[in-house]
Design an enzyme around this catalytic site. Structure first.
Site, PDB file in Angstrom:
ATOM      1  N   ASP A   1       0.908  -1.336  -0.039  1.00  0.00           N
ATOM      2  CA  ASP A   1       0.018  -0.046   0.127  1.00  0.00           C
ATOM      3  C   ASP A   1       1.044   1.262  -0.119  1.00  0.00           C
ATOM      4  O   ASP A   1       1.769   1.416   1.065  1.00  0.00           O
ATOM      5  CB  ASP A   1      -1.005  -0.026   1.280  1.00  0.00           C
ATOM      6  CG  ASP A   1      -1.928   1.014   1.121  1.00  0.00           C
ATOM      7  OD1 ASP A   1      -1.770   2.194   0.519  1.00  0.00           O
ATOM      8  OD2 ASP A   1      -3.276   0.813   1.680  1.00  0.00           O
TER       9      ASP A   1
ATOM     10  N   TYR B   1     -10.052  15.517  -5.627  1.00  0.00           N
ATOM     11  CA  TYR B   1      -9.132  15.206  -6.712  1.00  0.00           C
ATOM     12  C   TYR B   1      -8.195  16.095  -7.201  1.00  0.00           C
ATOM     13  O   TYR B   1      -7.020  15.861  -7.389  1.00  0.00           O
ATOM     14  CB  TYR B   1      -9.834  14.214  -7.617  1.00  0.00           C
ATOM     15  CG  TYR B   1      -8.791  13.491  -8.772  1.00  0.00           C
ATOM     16  CD1 TYR B   1      -8.165  12.565  -8.309  1.00  0.00           C
ATOM     17  CD2 TYR B   1      -8.626  14.135  -9.819  1.00  0.00           C
ATOM     18  CE1 TYR B   1      -7.425  11.921  -9.461  1.00  0.00           C
ATOM     19  CE2 TYR B   1      -7.952  13.644 -10.856  1.00  0.00           C
ATOM     20  CZ  TYR B   1      -7.210  12.529 -10.463  1.00  0.00           C
ATOM     21  OH  TYR B   1      -6.300  11.920 -11.409  1.00  0.00           O
TER      22      TYR B   1
ATOM     23  N   LYS C   1      -4.241  16.772  -7.064  1.00  0.00           N
ATOM     24  CA  LYS C   1      -3.197  16.435  -8.282  1.00  0.00           C
ATOM     25  C   LYS C   1      -2.304  17.878  -8.260  1.00  0.00           C
ATOM     26  O   LYS C   1      -1.534  18.155  -8.799  1.00  0.00           O
ATOM     27  CB  LYS C   1      -4.114  16.153  -9.555  1.00  0.00           C
ATOM     28  CG  LYS C   1      -4.403  14.647  -9.671  1.00  0.00           C
ATOM     29  CD  LYS C   1      -3.196  13.772  -9.572  1.00  0.00           C
ATOM     30  CE  LYS C   1      -3.488  12.304  -9.643  1.00  0.00           C
ATOM     31  NZ  LYS C   1      -2.296  11.484  -9.608  1.00  0.00           N
TER      32      LYS C   1
ATOM     33  N   SER D   1      -1.926  15.005 -13.530  1.00  0.00           N
ATOM     34  CA  SER D   1      -2.922  14.780 -14.079  1.00  0.00           C
ATOM     35  C   SER D   1      -3.295  16.223 -15.015  1.00  0.00           C
ATOM     36  O   SER D   1      -2.708  17.310 -14.466  1.00  0.00           O
ATOM     37  CB  SER D   1      -3.978  14.332 -13.346  1.00  0.00           C
ATOM     38  OG  SER D   1      -5.374  14.608 -13.716  1.00  0.00           O
TER      39      SER D   1
HETATM   40  N1  LIG Z   1      -7.413   7.433 -16.038  1.00  0.00           N
HETATM   41  C1  LIG Z   1      -7.570   8.935 -15.856  1.00  0.00           C
HETATM   42  O1  LIG Z   1      -8.344   9.421 -16.725  1.00  0.00           O
HETATM   43  C2  LIG Z   1      -6.393   9.695 -15.515  1.00  0.00           C
HETATM   44  C3  LIG Z   1      -6.219  10.779 -15.665  1.00  0.00           C
HETATM   45  C4  LIG Z   1      -4.979  11.724 -15.601  1.00  0.00           C
HETATM   46  C5  LIG Z   1      -4.183  10.957 -14.173  1.00  0.00           C
HETATM   47  N2  LIG Z   1      -4.714   9.768 -13.863  1.00  0.00           N
HETATM   48  C6  LIG Z   1      -3.729   9.328 -12.821  1.00  0.00           C
HETATM   49  O2  LIG Z   1      -3.162   7.855 -13.390  1.00  0.00           O
HETATM   50  C7  LIG Z   1      -2.613   7.268 -12.407  1.00  0.00           C
HETATM   51  C8  LIG Z   1      -2.880   5.641 -12.559  1.00  0.00           C
HETATM   52  O3  LIG Z   1      -4.529   5.558 -12.609  1.00  0.00           O
HETATM   53  P1  LIG Z   1      -5.264   4.853 -13.690  1.00  0.00           P
HETATM   54  O4  LIG Z   1      -6.270   5.695 -14.715  1.00  0.00           O
HETATM   55  O5  LIG Z   1      -3.886   3.975 -14.536  1.00  0.00           O
HETATM   56  O6  LIG Z   1      -6.152   3.709 -12.880  1.00  0.00           O
HETATM   57  P2  LIG Z   1      -5.787   2.186 -12.599  1.00  0.00           P
HETATM   58  O7  LIG Z   1      -6.936   2.018 -11.483  1.00  0.00           O
HETATM   59  O8  LIG Z   1      -5.968   1.502 -13.832  1.00  0.00           O
HETATM   60  O9  LIG Z   1      -4.463   2.049 -11.971  1.00  0.00           O
HETATM   61  C9  LIG Z   1      -4.051   2.485 -10.880  1.00  0.00           C
HETATM   62  C10 LIG Z   1      -3.452   1.349 -10.020  1.00  0.00           C
HETATM   63  O10 LIG Z   1      -3.117   1.756  -8.809  1.00  0.00           O
HETATM   64  C11 LIG Z   1      -3.304   0.528  -7.699  1.00  0.00           C
HETATM   65  N3  LIG Z   1      -3.391   1.194  -6.445  1.00  0.00           N
HETATM   66  C12 LIG Z   1      -4.405   2.182  -6.019  1.00  0.00           C
HETATM   67  N4  LIG Z   1      -4.501   2.497  -4.770  1.00  0.00           N
HETATM   68  C13 LIG Z   1      -3.055   1.944  -4.375  1.00  0.00           C
HETATM   69  C14 LIG Z   1      -2.499   1.878  -3.051  1.00  0.00           C
HETATM   70  N5  LIG Z   1      -2.997   2.431  -2.012  1.00  0.00           N
HETATM   71  N6  LIG Z   1      -1.251   1.176  -3.049  1.00  0.00           N
HETATM   72  C15 LIG Z   1      -0.921   0.382  -3.971  1.00  0.00           C
HETATM   73  N7  LIG Z   1      -1.450   0.532  -5.470  1.00  0.00           N
HETATM   74  C16 LIG Z   1      -2.614   1.142  -5.273  1.00  0.00           C
HETATM   75  C17 LIG Z   1      -4.330  -0.069  -8.323  1.00  0.00           C
HETATM   76  O11 LIG Z   1      -4.490  -1.267  -7.751  1.00  0.00           O
HETATM   77  C18 LIG Z   1      -4.117  -0.047  -9.853  1.00  0.00           C
HETATM   78  O12 LIG Z   1      -3.407  -1.094 -10.259  1.00  0.00           O
HETATM   79  C19 LIG Z   1      -3.136   7.764 -11.103  1.00  0.00           C
HETATM   80  O13 LIG Z   1      -2.497   8.469 -10.413  1.00  0.00           O
HETATM   81  C20 LIG Z   1      -4.301   8.682 -11.739  1.00  0.00           C
HETATM   82  O14 LIG Z   1      -4.857   9.666 -10.808  1.00  0.00           O
HETATM   83  C21 LIG Z   1      -5.604   9.018 -14.428  1.00  0.00           C
END
Ligand SMILES: NC(=O)c1ccc[n+]([C@@H]2O[C@H](COP(=O)([O-])OP(=O)(O)OC[C@H]3O[C@@H](n4cnc5c(N)ncnc54)[C@H](O)[C@@H]3O)[C@@H](O)[C@H]2O)c1
Length: 265
Positions: free
Chosen positions: A60, A156, A160, A143
């Site tokens: 975590d 959120y 960010k 982000s």
């Molecule tokens: N999807 C979008 O639209 C978007 C846009 C901008 C930024 N982001 C950022 O991209 C990053 C990745 O997100 P994603 O969209 O690929 O989502 P995702 O859920 O596919 O991937 C996130 C991963 O983080 C892991 N995770 C979550 N909480 C955790 C914790 N406490 N400890 C360990 N692992 C943990 C999850 O198990 C998952 O595998 C994030 O920081 C998110 O804020 C996403």
């Protein structure tokens, strides 16, 4: 010669979405990668698929001990650490402040800031001693919500924006040995979940009805990104040969969302 030959990378949240695309891209460029993710299922799938080139552990990001265990496992297995990528994050599903229930708003703030901000700080804290040895680098997934409104609710978006501040302050502190940068994706079709406090831990962004069309219509480029659209930017920032003069920067990969929309033609 590949961009990441002989390089070792640790990434959090690499089991899914943007992190998974980064893992695949880095392995294809010659890197050895360690992934810390909270999902054992994701770790098992990665270790099977990448047989020896990727190792993983569950943990975590809110725990310093888990982050230190991830660094130790990386160095035990691959001998060094060249890049730490803080990427694990959760979302607030764009709930406006006035829409948040009073009895869980404290828990939602604590959980989202703990994963999205504290998780990156603790990951960097754990990685820095090894990064000093290699003169390595740190990359955080920021982000479009590090710059603009509308990609989340206030919890959120604030978290960010905090990541943008962390990148600048840390880049200033650890130069010249270590570079610190961010990638700022716009809306991306992934399984991005929410907080347990909001009852959204099992929600998935890509299952929101109409989300692909909705995000795409917010950008001048007119489409919603996929995780692999951002992966090359991490590669650029990790590579001293190609990105060696970049520090304290965030690179936007967001379809031009900050440009605003043209009136209908
Ligand atoms: N999807 C979008 O639209 C978007 C846009 C901008 C930024 N982001 C950022 O991209 C990053 C990745 O997100 P994603 O969209 O690929 O989502 P995702 O859920 O596919 O991937 C996130 C991963 O983080 C892991 N995770 C979550 N909480 C955790 C914790 N406490 N400890 C360990 N692992 C943990 C999850 O198990 C998952 O595998 C994030 O920081 C998110 O804020 C996403």
């Amino acid at each position: 010669m590949n961009w990441m030959d002989d390089k070792v990378v640790l990434i959090t949240g690499g089991g899914s979405g943007i992190g998974l695309a980064v893992v695949e891209r880095f392995v294809n460029e010659g890197a050895k990668v360690c992934v810390m993710d909270r999902s054992q299922e994701n770790i098992d799938a990665l270790e099977t698929k990448f047989n020896g080139k990727v190792i993983g552990l569950t943990g975590d990001v809110r725990s310093l001990a888990d982050n230190k265990a991830a660094v130790a496992k990386t160095v035990d297995a691959f001998g060094q650490l060249d890049s730490f990528i803080g990427n694990a994050g959760i979302w607030d599903y764009m709930v406006p402040l006035e829409g948040q229930e009073e009895d869980n708003i404290e828990g939602i703030c604590d959980e989202i800031f703990a994963v999205n901000v504290k998780g990156y700080i603790l990951g960097a804290k754990a990685a820095l001693p090894e990064l000093r040895k290699t003169k390595g680098n740190i990359i955080f997934t920021a982000s479009s919500s590090s710059f603009y409104t509308g990609g989340g609710g206030p919890v959120y978006v604030a978290s960010k924006h905090a990541v943008a501040g962390l990148i600048k302050q840390l880049a200033y502190e650890v130069a010249p040995d270590i570079r610190v940068n961010g990638v700022a994706p716009g809306g991306t079709l992934t399984k991005l979940g929410g907080s347990s406090a909001a009852g959204q831990a099992d929600s998935k962004l890509d299952e929101i009805p109409g989300v692909d069309q909705m995000i795409g219509s917010m950008t001048p480029l007119g489409f919603t990104s996929r995780p692999e659209d951002h992966a090359g930017i991490y590669l650029l920032l990790a590579s001293d040969q190609n990105g060696g003069y970049i520090t304290g920067s965030l690179i936007n990969s967001d379809g031009g969302i900050g440009l605003g929309m043209r009136p209908e033609q």
